[in-house]
Design a protein around this motif. Structure first.
Motif, mmCIF file in Angstrom:
data_model
loop_
_atom_site.group_PDB
_atom_site.id
_atom_site.type_symbol
_atom_site.label_atom_id
_atom_site.label_comp_id
_atom_site.label_asym_id
_atom_site.label_seq_id
_atom_site.Cartn_x
_atom_site.Cartn_y
_atom_site.Cartn_z
ATOM 1 N N GLY A 288 0.800 -1.225 -0.179
ATOM 2 C CA GLY A 288 0.033 0.149 -0.077
ATOM 3 C C GLY A 288 0.920 1.363 -0.078
ATOM 4 O O GLY A 288 0.411 2.289 0.221
ATOM 5 N N MET A 289 2.379 1.098 -0.231
ATOM 6 C CA MET A 289 2.991 2.174 -0.075
ATOM 7 C C MET A 289 3.159 2.861 0.961
ATOM 8 O O MET A 289 3.499 4.139 0.858
ATOM 9 C CB MET A 289 2.929 2.980 -1.604
ATOM 10 N N SER A 290 2.958 2.326 2.249
ATOM 11 C CA SER A 290 3.234 3.129 3.432
ATOM 12 C C SER A 290 3.530 2.070 4.578
ATOM 13 O O SER A 290 3.034 0.893 4.493
ATOM 14 C CB SER A 290 2.283 4.054 3.789
ATOM 15 N N ASN B 200 -3.257 6.563 5.085
ATOM 16 C CA ASN B 200 -2.616 5.350 4.674
ATOM 17 C C ASN B 200 -2.892 4.118 5.485
ATOM 18 O O ASN B 200 -2.982 3.123 4.810
ATOM 19 C CB ASN B 200 -0.833 5.588 5.322
ATOM 20 N N THR B 201 -3.395 4.455 6.435
ATOM 21 C CA THR B 201 -4.104 2.961 7.108
ATOM 22 C C THR B 201 -5.193 2.631 6.497
ATOM 23 O O THR B 201 -5.368 1.436 6.171
ATOM 24 C CB THR B 201 -4.430 3.229 8.838
ATOM 25 N N GLY B 202 -5.983 3.789 6.129
ATOM 26 C CA GLY B 202 -7.156 3.365 5.264
ATOM 27 C C GLY B 202 -6.908 2.623 4.016
ATOM 28 O O GLY B 202 -7.435 1.471 3.762
ATOM 29 N N LEU B 203 -5.791 3.023 3.275
ATOM 30 C CA LEU B 203 -5.529 2.355 2.119
ATOM 31 C C LEU B 203 -4.988 0.681 2.425
ATOM 32 O O LEU B 203 -5.252 -0.060 1.773
ATOM 33 C CB LEU B 203 -4.312 3.059 1.376
ATOM 34 N N GLY B 204 -4.189 0.660 3.404
ATOM 35 C CA GLY B 204 -3.575 -0.684 3.875
ATOM 36 C C GLY B 204 -4.917 -1.393 4.151
ATOM 37 O O GLY B 204 -4.957 -2.738 3.885
ATOM 38 N N ILE B 205 -5.824 -1.055 4.961
ATOM 39 C CA ILE B 205 -7.058 -1.787 5.349
ATOM 40 C C ILE B 205 -7.862 -2.254 4.081
ATOM 41 O O ILE B 205 -8.198 -3.100 4.035
ATOM 42 C CB ILE B 205 -8.017 -0.880 6.075
ATOM 43 N N THR B 206 -7.783 -1.274 3.093
ATOM 44 C CA THR B 206 -8.662 -1.386 2.040
ATOM 45 C C THR B 206 -7.930 -2.574 1.105
ATOM 46 O O THR B 206 -8.725 -3.382 0.789
ATOM 47 C CB THR B 206 -9.043 -0.271 1.266
ATOM 48 N N LEU B 207 -6.754 -2.556 1.031
ATOM 49 C CA LEU B 207 -6.177 -3.374 0.210
ATOM 50 C C LEU B 207 -6.046 -4.937 0.688
ATOM 51 O O LEU B 207 -6.502 -5.871 -0.063
ATOM 52 C CB LEU B 207 -4.695 -3.028 -0.265
ATOM 53 N N ILE B 208 -5.928 -4.788 2.141
ATOM 54 C CA ILE B 208 -5.913 -6.226 2.710
ATOM 55 C C ILE B 208 -7.269 -6.772 2.668
ATOM 56 O O ILE B 208 -7.402 -8.040 2.524
ATOM 57 C CB ILE B 208 -5.213 -5.973 4.073
ATOM 58 N N GLU C 76 -4.464 12.988 -3.601
ATOM 59 C CA GLU C 76 -3.623 11.827 -4.319
ATOM 60 C C GLU C 76 -4.347 10.577 -3.477
ATOM 61 O O GLU C 76 -4.468 9.526 -3.953
ATOM 62 C CB GLU C 76 -2.100 12.005 -4.194
ATOM 63 N N LYS C 77 -4.194 10.773 -2.033
ATOM 64 C CA LYS C 77 -4.699 9.514 -1.265
ATOM 65 C C LYS C 77 -6.081 9.416 -1.222
ATOM 66 O O LYS C 77 -6.505 8.286 -1.337
ATOM 67 C CB LYS C 77 -4.182 9.976 0.326
ATOM 68 N N ILE C 78 -6.876 10.486 -1.370
ATOM 69 C CA ILE C 78 -8.465 10.140 -1.643
ATOM 70 C C ILE C 78 -8.513 9.355 -2.965
ATOM 71 O O ILE C 78 -9.471 8.402 -2.771
ATOM 72 C CB ILE C 78 -9.167 11.274 -1.557
ATOM 73 N N ASP C 79 -7.790 9.534 -4.075
ATOM 74 C CA ASP C 79 -7.902 9.032 -5.299
ATOM 75 C C ASP C 79 -7.548 7.631 -5.221
ATOM 76 O O ASP C 79 -8.144 6.653 -5.647
ATOM 77 C CB ASP C 79 -7.082 9.629 -6.541
ATOM 78 N N LEU C 80 -6.372 7.361 -4.617
ATOM 79 C CA LEU C 80 -5.856 6.126 -4.258
ATOM 80 C C LEU C 80 -6.828 5.235 -3.576
ATOM 81 O O LEU C 80 -7.203 3.944 -3.852
ATOM 82 C CB LEU C 80 -4.652 6.002 -3.550
ATOM 83 N N LEU C 81 -7.453 5.759 -2.383
ATOM 84 C CA LEU C 81 -8.346 4.994 -1.680
ATOM 85 C C LEU C 81 -9.667 4.535 -2.712
ATOM 86 O O LEU C 81 -10.261 3.476 -2.491
ATOM 87 C CB LEU C 81 -8.696 5.955 -0.458
ATOM 88 N N ALA D 189 -8.849 1.904 -4.821
ATOM 89 C CA ALA D 189 -8.588 0.488 -4.233
ATOM 90 C C ALA D 189 -9.824 -0.019 -3.917
ATOM 91 O O ALA D 189 -10.049 -1.389 -3.587
ATOM 92 C CB ALA D 189 -7.660 0.675 -3.057
ATOM 93 N N GLY D 190 -10.878 0.764 -3.989
ATOM 94 C CA GLY D 190 -12.406 -0.029 -3.592
ATOM 95 C C GLY D 190 -12.772 0.360 -2.403
ATOM 96 O O GLY D 190 -13.829 -0.109 -2.049
ATOM 97 N N ALA D 191 -12.195 1.492 -1.707
ATOM 98 C CA ALA D 191 -12.955 1.688 -0.413
ATOM 99 C C ALA D 191 -13.975 2.740 -0.567
ATOM 100 O O ALA D 191 -14.226 3.536 -1.569
ATOM 101 C CB ALA D 191 -11.893 2.702 0.393
ATOM 102 N N ASP D 192 -14.911 2.413 0.391
ATOM 103 C CA ASP D 192 -16.203 3.614 0.325
ATOM 104 C C ASP D 192 -15.793 4.861 1.241
ATOM 105 O O ASP D 192 -15.205 4.263 2.462
ATOM 106 C CB ASP D 192 -17.574 2.729 1.024
ATOM 107 N N ILE D 193 -15.556 5.722 0.961
ATOM 108 C CA ILE D 193 -14.940 6.940 1.711
ATOM 109 C C ILE D 193 -15.858 8.068 2.162
ATOM 110 O O ILE D 193 -16.826 8.250 1.400
ATOM 111 C CB ILE D 193 -13.669 7.269 1.310
ATOM 112 N N GLU D 194 -15.698 8.427 3.279
ATOM 113 C CA GLU D 194 -16.289 9.617 3.742
ATOM 114 C C GLU D 194 -15.462 10.617 4.095
ATOM 115 O O GLU D 194 -14.548 10.229 4.972
ATOM 116 C CB GLU D 194 -17.335 9.228 4.947
#
Ligand SMILES: Cc1ncc(COP(=O)(O)O)c(C=O)c1O
Length: 329
Positions: A35-37, A69-77, A96-101, A104-109
């Protein structure tokens, strides 16, 4: 499995900083994680723990409050293991982080702030209330989850100890939830009690004050917006017992050092990594490194997630070519 790809990141000698500060400086490059972090480490530990303890059933939703970053790790795993992810980020999160999330398939708020569970508009409060009102949703809660510290105690600390062959004298890392410095710091102090474990936070953050006085300051002001680090509450994942000192830097000098370091080395550091470099610049005399010291700087992520915040002032885009041609038939 995904576990094999997380951690075991390189530790590289930094010629530019070693020369500048007359010591031996190494950089733990966490942007080599999937997740690059660095936050893939706690994300994995928190998810595995929740599944093992049957706190969530297959197909459920992992919920987290994160600066990205934690969000991205959680989403990918989560995705890899057959779960979904709902991530609450604060409005200061880089685009950039919002776009990555999202990619990656996260539902974000997006929430107003990340000021902790007592604030109705915070990522933490919203994440907790979402998880408590949705079936089969589990709030990993990195600010209070012991697996956050444990991930760094079990992986980051031992890796650095091995990579430096037990010669590390200083470990310097930005502090957000406190998981990195508390976990890696504890492991390293257990090996070498006189090692220096130093944290970096933005001006206005209260962890340094708490470390020194063991009380909260009377007034809290907004802290400088350096993504990933700084808090105006004391997270449960910050263990003051293993931290010797916290240095403060400001956003302006951090941006300046990010760009200076980039011009010198060609390496784009993340925002909080640049804060560590800014701290060396400001406090070099106080830090008092010797020629034989082995100093490890922790770089949690890469500058490519902060181009719009850190590096865009130095980008001059060419104006589009005027290609219109008129054909007369
Ligand atoms: C870029 C970045 N730097 C530093 C930190 C702080 O690390 P820790 O939460 O382990 O204190 C984080 C945490 O999210 C981060 O994303």
């Amino acid at each position: 499995m995904i576990r094999e790809f997380i951690g075991n990141t390189p530790l590289r000698h930094c010629d530019a900083l070693s020369t500048r500060y007359h010591t031996n400086i190494f950089i733990k490059e966490e942007f080599h994680n999937p997740g690059m972090s660095a936050k893939d480490r706690p994300a994995l530990f928190m998810i595995e723990d929740a599944i093992a303890k049957k706190k969530i059933k297959p197909g459920g939703i992992f919920v987290e409050a994160s600066s990205g970053n934690t969000g991205l790790g959680i989403t990918l795993i989560a995705k890899k293991l057959g779960y979904r992810a709902k991530i609450f980020v604060s409005q200061s999160c880089s685009t950039e982080k919002i776009d990555l999330l999202i990619k990656a398939g996260a539902d974000i708020e997006i929430c107003e702030n990340s000021n902790g569970l007592h604030d109705f508009n915070s990522t933490q409060f919203r994440a907790q209330s979402f998880a408590s009102t949705h079936p089969n949703a589990y709030f990993t809660n990195q600010y209070y989850n012991t697996q956050n510290i444990r991930a760094h105690y079990k992986t980051t600390g031992p890796e650095i100890w091995k990579q430096t062959e037990g010669s590390i004298t200083h470990f310097i890392a930005g502090v957000g939830t406190g998981g990195t410095i508390s976990g890696a710091g504890r492991f390293l102090k257990e090996q070498r009690p006189n090692i220096k474990i130093w944290g970096i936070e933005p001006n206005g953050s209260i962890l340094g004050h708490f470390l020194k006085q063991r009380t909260l300051p009377n007034d809290t002001t907004a802290f400088d917006p350096i993504e990933g680090i700084g808090r105006n509450f004391i997270p449960g994942s910050f263990d003051a017992a293993y931290v010797d000192h916290i240095f403060q830097v400001n956003c302006h000098e951090t941006k300046r050092m990010a760009n200076e370091y980039y011009s010198q080395t060609g390496i784009m550091t993340g925002f909080s990594s640049a804060a560590v470099i800014a701290a060396l610049d400001r406090y070099a005399d106080k830090m008092g490194f010797s020629k034989t010291d082995i100093v490890v700087l922790f770089f949690p992520d890469h500058g490519d997630r902060y181009i719009s915040k850190l590096y865009n002032e130095h980008i001059h885009r060419p104006t589009p070519l005027q290609t219109s041609r008129h054909f007369n038939f």
